[in-house]
Design an enzyme around this catalytic site. Structure first.
Site, short mmCIF file in Angstrom:
data_model
loop_
_atom_site.label_atom_id
_atom_site.label_comp_id
_atom_site.label_asym_id
_atom_site.label_seq_id
_atom_site.Cartn_x
_atom_site.Cartn_y
_atom_site.Cartn_z
N GLU A 1 -22.67 36.66 43.58
CA GLU A 1 -23.23 37.03 44.89
C GLU A 1 -23.63 38.50 44.99
O GLU A 1 -24.21 38.92 45.99
CB GLU A 1 -22.21 36.71 45.98
N GLN B 1 -18.97 36.98 39.41
CA GLN B 1 -18.28 35.79 38.89
C GLN B 1 -19.21 35.02 37.96
O GLN B 1 -20.42 35.27 37.93
CB GLN B 1 -17.84 34.90 40.05
#
Ligand code: IFM
Length: 734
Positions: A468, A583
């Site tokens: 993100e 991530q």
């Protein structure tokens, strides 16, 4: 073999909020934070309810915490003894995570002698609306004891208070609290019954938002005074006669008695473990961490309904607005598919039932099809705000685009449905709305395609991938591949159902022009651009232009932090102009589609992206762990697996996103740990419709034994370093 107990020895005030998560007990209908009975809202106690929300003003809409029927503290010779204010001589807490029972044991020094308080409590796994607690007091000198026990309606909320009205009452030796919510006027009813073998003077009082029994008696030195509380919770969303049901339930529980109900509760847990326990020979701590993760998944599994999903922080509180993310389908689903397929179906049914919400969301952006909520609440309402992070420097909300641009969410739903079909062999979910979901998700992606005329290909631009930190990028490899997968699945189900099920075919044909849709989806699947490995490096760019970003080390980037809570992503984030990612992104794609890539590509990308990944989300480590197993590196997978499995044990994960509190339990991480163990180390997979195991155990593991359910049968899997034995144990009965 470990003893299935998690301990906390000594009283550590700084651990109160983390212990709330670590010692949680729950049954899918409600979760009780691992706090002490005497705690008030400053210590974050909560009986968090699944799937019921409220909003106050413009603050974030969040799930409800029920009035706290466990509330209890004691006085001895007119002096109260309660944590955290009155420091004890000794204190310990223990969670029996095999049976979901939380114990506390505290000793205070009164000056004249010692006062001991013990309690144990559980959220019944058999009767989902019931909580029970046993409480004992013993002193080594005679003295006057006063117990204050009842319901505390002054509950902890992040964006509350949610109960505009709180009706406290008592009748027939029962006490009740009914909270009426601010926005929808939903009612939450809590009823409490008390039982003790000793006699006392009794009085019922209301004190602000609390209704309490005050029980006074003369205690003899060395005598244990035990009492029991039975607490029921029903809401007006459960049933019309929620308060009558609550009353009936505690009356019945009191009649049956504590020992009987705890016995059935334990039996229910044993049934769950008879399928879901994973035995690891050679590594007791890993086995403990893994089964503790499984415990948390059981605590939040919705078994009281046939259509509900799980919030990103489970039932540990109102963090992340109690909303459902892609976490469920991509990280938790496999555990339920493998051990309790009815729960998997319930989770997916929630998505089928929230299709209308997803269609509305797509429409609001001017698109056809289904764009699922990034943070889904009741009815598929997207709780994700345009300003989801608060900047630590200016204290102003920052514009984030999670809701608008994480379009990969819709593909996660398709992925979940198809996995259900493949692992259960049941077409019920497809026939029951699943096909429409898949078609609508594909229509959404189709509408988003950007045709590059010169290249005769389609692209997906202006998106956010799983990482993100880099917002609004073009051709995120994960997103494009998952969209292609969605087109493939949509084309597959259209072909499959066309001539198989007449009613369904009629229904779908009335809604859609199936021939045109099929043509479009096949074309899109063929021409959607999927970023390919570079010729020499074999690295797949996470998105267009990723290769031009600053290649800084994680250590150096951390050194640039001005504030430990500062947000790394968004327009001005620390990581935004660098290659550091939050991530697993490309690695998640490679993990899912590993069969399409050579071993060399898998390995090179793992080696490239791992050092560039912050693992700033608890969803990250397991994806790297699983791919490491596929790359034959179980020992590299091991620390990442331990990280996932221990997230809620060690409670060291990120607690803040900017100034927003995001602590709580991490069910996606628990699910990821399970997937790593079963699909990574044991190598469980499907090949031509057959269950296979290709073990890749860490060096110090001798063997793993577990069971999984596949196509209605239970299989026992025994794997050693290189050998796998799969035995069919017969039919699974839900
Ligand atoms: O869904 C995740 C997301 O991928 C990263 N931030 C937290 C969310 C909830 O767990």
């Amino acid at each position: 073999m470990k003893d299935w107990i998690i301990w906390e020895n000594g009283f550590h005030i700084e651990n109160i909020s983390q212990n709330g998560n670590k010692f949680l007990v729950g049954n899918g209908y409600l979760g009780i934070r691992g706090t002490l009975p005497e705690y008030e809202k400053s210590e974050f106690p909560a009986i968090n309810l699944a799937g019921i929300y409220d909003q106050v003003g413009v603050a974030w809409r969040e799930p409800l915490n029920a009035p706290n029927g466990l509330y209890t503290y004691i006085e001895f010779n007119n002096k109260p003894y309660r944590l955290p204010g009155d420091l004890p001589l000794n204190h310990r807490m223990a969670l029996d995570y095999r049976h979901g029972i939380l114990y506390r044991d505290t000793v205070w020094d009164s000056g004249d002698g010692k006062i001991k308080v013990k309690s144990e409590r559980f959220a019944s796994l058999e009767e989902k609306h019931l909580i029970a607690m046993k409480y004992s007091i013993c002193s080594d000198v005679d003295g006057e004891v006063r117990i204050h026990t009842g319901i505390d309606g002054d509950v902890w909320d992040i964006n509350g208070p949610h109960y505009d009205e709180l009706i406290l009452s008592d009748s027939d030796q029962l006490i009740q609290a009914v909270g009426i919510t601010h926005k929808n006027k939903d009612k939450v009813g809590v009823c409490e019954a008390y039982d003790a073998s000793f006699s006392s003077q009794k009085q019922i009082i209301t004190l602000g938002r609390k209704i309490l029994r005050v029980l006074s008696f003369h205690a003899k030195a060395g005598v244990n005074y035990d009492f029991y509380k039975y607490i029921s919770v029903y809401t007006s969303k459960d049933c019309l006669n929620y308060i009558d049901n609550a009353i009936e339930l505690v009356k019945k529980a009191k009649e049956e008695g504590y020992e009987t109900i705890i016995e059935s509760h334990i039996a229910e847990w044993e049934t769950k473990w008879s399928i879901s326990e994973v035995i690891i020979d050679g590594d007791d701590s890993a086995m403990e961490a893994l089964n503790y993760s499984i415990y948390h998944l059981h605590c939040i599994a919705p078994r009281h309904t046939d259509s509900l999903s799980i919030a990103a922080r489970g039932l540990s509180g109102q963090m992340y607005k109690g909303a459902v993310f892609w976490d469920t389908e991509m990280f938790m689903l496999d555990f339920f598919l493998f051990t309790e397929p009815t729960v998997a179906k319930t989770l997916l049914k929630y998505r089928i039932d929230t299709l209308e919400g997803a269609k509305r969301k797509a429409q609001s952006y001017g698109y056809q099809g289904a764009f699922y909520a990034w943070e889904s609440q009741e009815g598929g309402y997207d709780a994700c705000s345009d300003y989801n992070v608060i900047d630590v420097f200016t204290k102003r909300p920052m514009r984030t685009y999670f809701k608008d641009k994480q379009i990969h969410i819709s593909s996660a739903i398709v992925y979940g449905i198809m996995r259900y079909v493949n692992y259960t062999g049941n077409l019920d979910l497809l026939a029951d709305g699943g096909i429409e979901v898949i078609i609508e998700c594909a229509r959404f992606y189709y509408d988003l395609l950007l045709k590059k005329v010169d290249k005769d290909r389609y692209e997906l631009n202006d998106v956010i991938g799983p990482d993100e930190y880099h917002e609004r990028v073009n051709n995120n490899a994960y997103t494009n591949r998952m969209a292609k997968y969605t087109f493939e699945c949509a084309a597959h189900v259209i072909k499959m159902y066309r001539h198989m099920n007449k009613d369904l075919d009629d229904k779908l044909s009335a809604q859609y022009n199936m021939t045109v849709l099929l043509e479009r989806f096949e074309d899109a699947a063929l021409k959607l651009y999927i970023p390919q490995p570079e010729d020499t490096s074999k690295i797949i760019r996470q998105f267009d232009g990723y290769e031009q970003l600053e290649d800084v080390s994680l250590k150096e980037l951390k050194g640039r932090l001005l504030d430990e809570k500062e947000y790394w992503g968004g327009a001005y984030g620390l990581a935004s102009h660098t290659k550091i990612i939050k991530q697993a992104d490309v690695v998640t794609m490679l993990n899912i589609f590993s069969g399409e890539y050579s071993d060399e590509i898998l390995l090179k990308n793992w080696e490239y992206y791992e050092p560039r990944t912050e693992h700033g989300s608890s969803l990250s480590a397991c994806m790297y762990a699983m791919l490491a197993c596929k790359c034959n590196m179980p020992d590299k997978a091991y620390p990442l697996f331990i990280k996932s499995a221990s997230t809620d044990l060690v409670q060291k994960g990120k607690q803040w996103a900017g100034l927003i509190y995001i602590g709580g339990t991490h069910p996606a991480s628990s699910g990821g740990a399970y997937m790593t163990a079963v699909e990574g180390f044991a190598g469980i997979c499907l090949e031509d419709g057959k269950l296979k195991a290709y073990p890749n155990l860490p060096r110090h593991w001798n063997s793993m034994i577990f069971k999984i359910i596949y196509r209605g049968d239970i299989y026992k899997i025994e794997v050693t370093k290189k050998l796998a034995k799969i035995s069919n144990l017969g039919k699974y009965k839900a």
